[in-house]
Scaffold this motif. Structure first.
Motif, short mmCIF file in Angstrom:
data_model
loop_
_atom_site.label_atom_id
_atom_site.label_comp_id
_atom_site.label_asym_id
_atom_site.label_seq_id
_atom_site.Cartn_x
_atom_site.Cartn_y
_atom_site.Cartn_z
N MET A 131 0.81 -1.21 0.00
CA MET A 131 0.00 0.00 0.00
C MET A 131 0.85 1.26 0.00
O MET A 131 0.33 2.37 0.14
CB MET A 131 -0.92 0.01 1.23
CG MET A 131 -1.91 -1.15 1.29
SD MET A 131 -3.13 -1.08 -0.04
CE MET A 131 -4.12 0.31 0.51
N GLY A 132 2.16 1.11 -0.16
CA GLY A 132 3.07 2.24 -0.10
C GLY A 132 2.91 3.19 -1.27
O GLY A 132 2.60 2.78 -2.40
N LYS A 133 3.17 4.46 -1.01
CA LYS A 133 3.03 5.49 -2.04
C LYS A 133 4.35 5.83 -2.71
O LYS A 133 4.40 6.64 -3.63
CB LYS A 133 2.43 6.77 -1.41
CG LYS A 133 1.08 6.58 -0.72
CD LYS A 133 0.01 6.10 -1.67
CE LYS A 133 -1.38 6.16 -1.02
NZ LYS A 133 -1.50 5.18 0.09
N ASN A 134 5.44 5.25 -2.24
CA ASN A 134 6.77 5.58 -2.78
C ASN A 134 7.50 4.33 -3.27
O ASN A 134 8.67 4.12 -2.99
CB ASN A 134 7.61 6.28 -1.70
CG ASN A 134 6.98 7.54 -1.20
OD1 ASN A 134 6.61 8.41 -1.98
ND2 ASN A 134 6.82 7.65 0.11
N GLN A 135 6.81 3.51 -4.02
CA GLN A 135 7.38 2.22 -4.40
C GLN A 135 8.58 2.33 -5.33
O GLN A 135 9.54 1.56 -5.20
CB GLN A 135 6.30 1.33 -5.01
CG GLN A 135 5.25 0.90 -4.01
CD GLN A 135 4.31 -0.17 -4.54
OE1 GLN A 135 4.60 -0.82 -5.54
NE2 GLN A 135 3.19 -0.33 -3.88
N GLU A 136 8.56 3.26 -6.26
CA GLU A 136 9.70 3.39 -7.16
C GLU A 136 10.94 3.87 -6.40
O GLU A 136 12.05 3.38 -6.64
CB GLU A 136 9.36 4.36 -8.31
CG GLU A 136 8.28 3.84 -9.25
CD GLU A 136 8.62 2.46 -9.81
OE1 GLU A 136 9.78 2.26 -10.24
OE2 GLU A 136 7.74 1.58 -9.79
N LEU A 137 10.76 4.80 -5.50
CA LEU A 137 11.87 5.26 -4.68
C LEU A 137 12.36 4.15 -3.77
O LEU A 137 13.56 3.99 -3.53
CB LEU A 137 11.45 6.47 -3.85
CG LEU A 137 12.53 7.15 -2.99
CD1 LEU A 137 13.71 7.58 -3.84
CD2 LEU A 137 11.94 8.33 -2.23
#
Length: 422
Positions: free
Chosen positions: A315-321
């Protein structure tokens, strides 16, 4: 709004794709497009050594322009805390998860699929390290470190007792404890009554396991005579210690007890040396390591191959980072630093030289190769480790005089109930 992990299970099939679509950094153009952002990484107490953390943080900022915040968590109660955190709208971006617990979170749909990243950075990782990250054929985490327990001993105390050589058999080991007890004022061994990871290793050494498959489902195996034999061995070890029978190795931290300088030995992970030195820098040159001796010199005592994986919150919003962080954190350079600094077992052939620089890693290798194992890598296992861990209660009961068979009967229904939850 918080979501329960059970609710998350119902949408497990689409959680990963939804989370990926909802990632706030999915439109970034390359690794340098994250300037000013902050990534939150949960790590467990003792897991992230100082130099490793420093160089990973610096490399991450240089490559992405973002900063990483390591938030240290305690093992006690972590499953409940992690379950809650991964079910929230704003979970930590990257989390450390014990290798025996990863399957449960993956099955619940709480973790992102990292298959592409594994192909990019982990093609040469040992399968034994990686298998705990794979569930139903999908890569839901990446192996960070793994290792096994060794004997961390105080060379000064052993010299006081006239002990010149380290033992090669269990009998010699126990004789060394007797000698320390008779010839010094030190405690021969600090072993609290609930170090169940050491018990699991002894169980592996007897050829048994803590759970078994019966009638198509997992159930307790504590009633197995081979498990009783392992617990009897634990009782023999613990007899040389005055540590509490109802505490584990983290209550208090056994390395901090060792750091006081009047303990002959502890059954420890390699990274605990750094904990001891931090508590008392003067003890640094007194610390030595050797493989836990077994019944015979050619086969060390059984050991639990414990370790942790890194996972990205589904559910994370910063998956690419988060993925950029993992590329750096799990690079060969930083994996080698983990081995050198904390004594972990190398997970690829390229890291073999790094192990030579750490005495704890060198001491761990023989047992890992000849006598190592783990609990079943099944989703149901995580529930067994939840607080209060029934296996710890079993151990305390036996150490307080109850027979292993009777102590097993007292808690088997609780273990079976937990194994039946998933």
């Amino acid at each position: 709004m918080k979501r329960g992990l059970i609710a998350a299970t119902a949408v497990a099939g689409m959680l990963v794709s939804v989370a990926a679509c909802g990632s706030s950094d999915g439109n970034k153009a390359g690794a340098d497009g994250f300037k000013g952002q902050k990534l939150t990484v949960w790590v467990m107490s003792g897991s992230n050594p100082e130099q490793w953390s420093k160089q990973v943080s610096e490399q991450f900022k240089k490559k992405t322009g973002a900063t990483v915040e390591f938030k240290v968590q305690q093992w006690n109660g972590i499953q409940q805390k992690l379950s809650t955190a991964l079910s929230e709208d704003t979970p930590p971006d990257v989390v450390e998860i014990g290798n025996t617990q990863t399957a449960a979170y993956a099955k619940a749909g709480a973790l992102a699929d990292l298959g592409d990243l594994k192909k990019e950075i982990g093609a040469d990782w040992n399968d034994a390290f990686n298998k705990a990250s794979v569930v139903d054929g999908k890569q839901y985490a990446l192996p960070w470190y793994a290792g096994n327990r060794v004997v961390m001993y105080n060379k000064k105390i052993w010299a006081e007792a006239g002990l010149k050589d380290t033992p090669r058999t269990r009998t010699e080991f126990f004789k060394a404890f007797d000698t320390i007890k008779k010839k010094t004022d030190a405690e021969p061994l600090y072993l609290p009554g609930q170090n169940w990871y050491f018990l699991d290793g002894l169980t592996i050494g007897t050829g048994a396991d803590l759970v078994k498959k019966q009638g198509g489902k997992w159930v307790s195996n504590l009633g197995d005579p081979k498990v009783s034999k392992a617990m009897d061995l634990y009782k023999q070890y613990q007899a040389f210690s005055t540590a509490p029978k109802n505490k584990d190795e983290a209550t208090p931290q056994q390395a901090e007890v060792f750091a006081k300088g009047r303990t002959g030995a502890v059954i420890a992970m390699g990274y605990e040396a750094a904990t001891a030195v931090k508590a008392n820098p003067k003890i640094k040159n007194d610390i030595g390591f050797f493989t836990i001796p077994g019944e015979t010199a050619d086969k060390p005592e059984g050991v639990f191959l414990g370790g942790s994986n890194f996972a990205v919150a589904g559910m994370g919003k910063n998956q690419e980072l988060a993925k950029e962080f993992l590329k750096i954190a799990l690079s060969k350079e930083n994996d080698a630093q983990m081995v050198k600094e904390s004594g972990w077992t190398p997970k690829s052939p390229d890291l073999a030289d790094a192990a030579k620089e750490n005495p704890a890693a060198a001491a761990a290798a023989p047992a890992a190769q000849k006598s190592g194992g783990t609990t079943p890598l099944i989703p149901q296992w995580a529930a067994v480790e939840n607080v209060p861990n029934p296996i710890k209660n079993y151990m305390t009961a036996v150490l307080n005089g109850k027979s292993p068979a009777d102590a097993a009967k007292d808690i088997e229904s609780e273990i079976n109930a937990r194994l039946a939850k998933q």
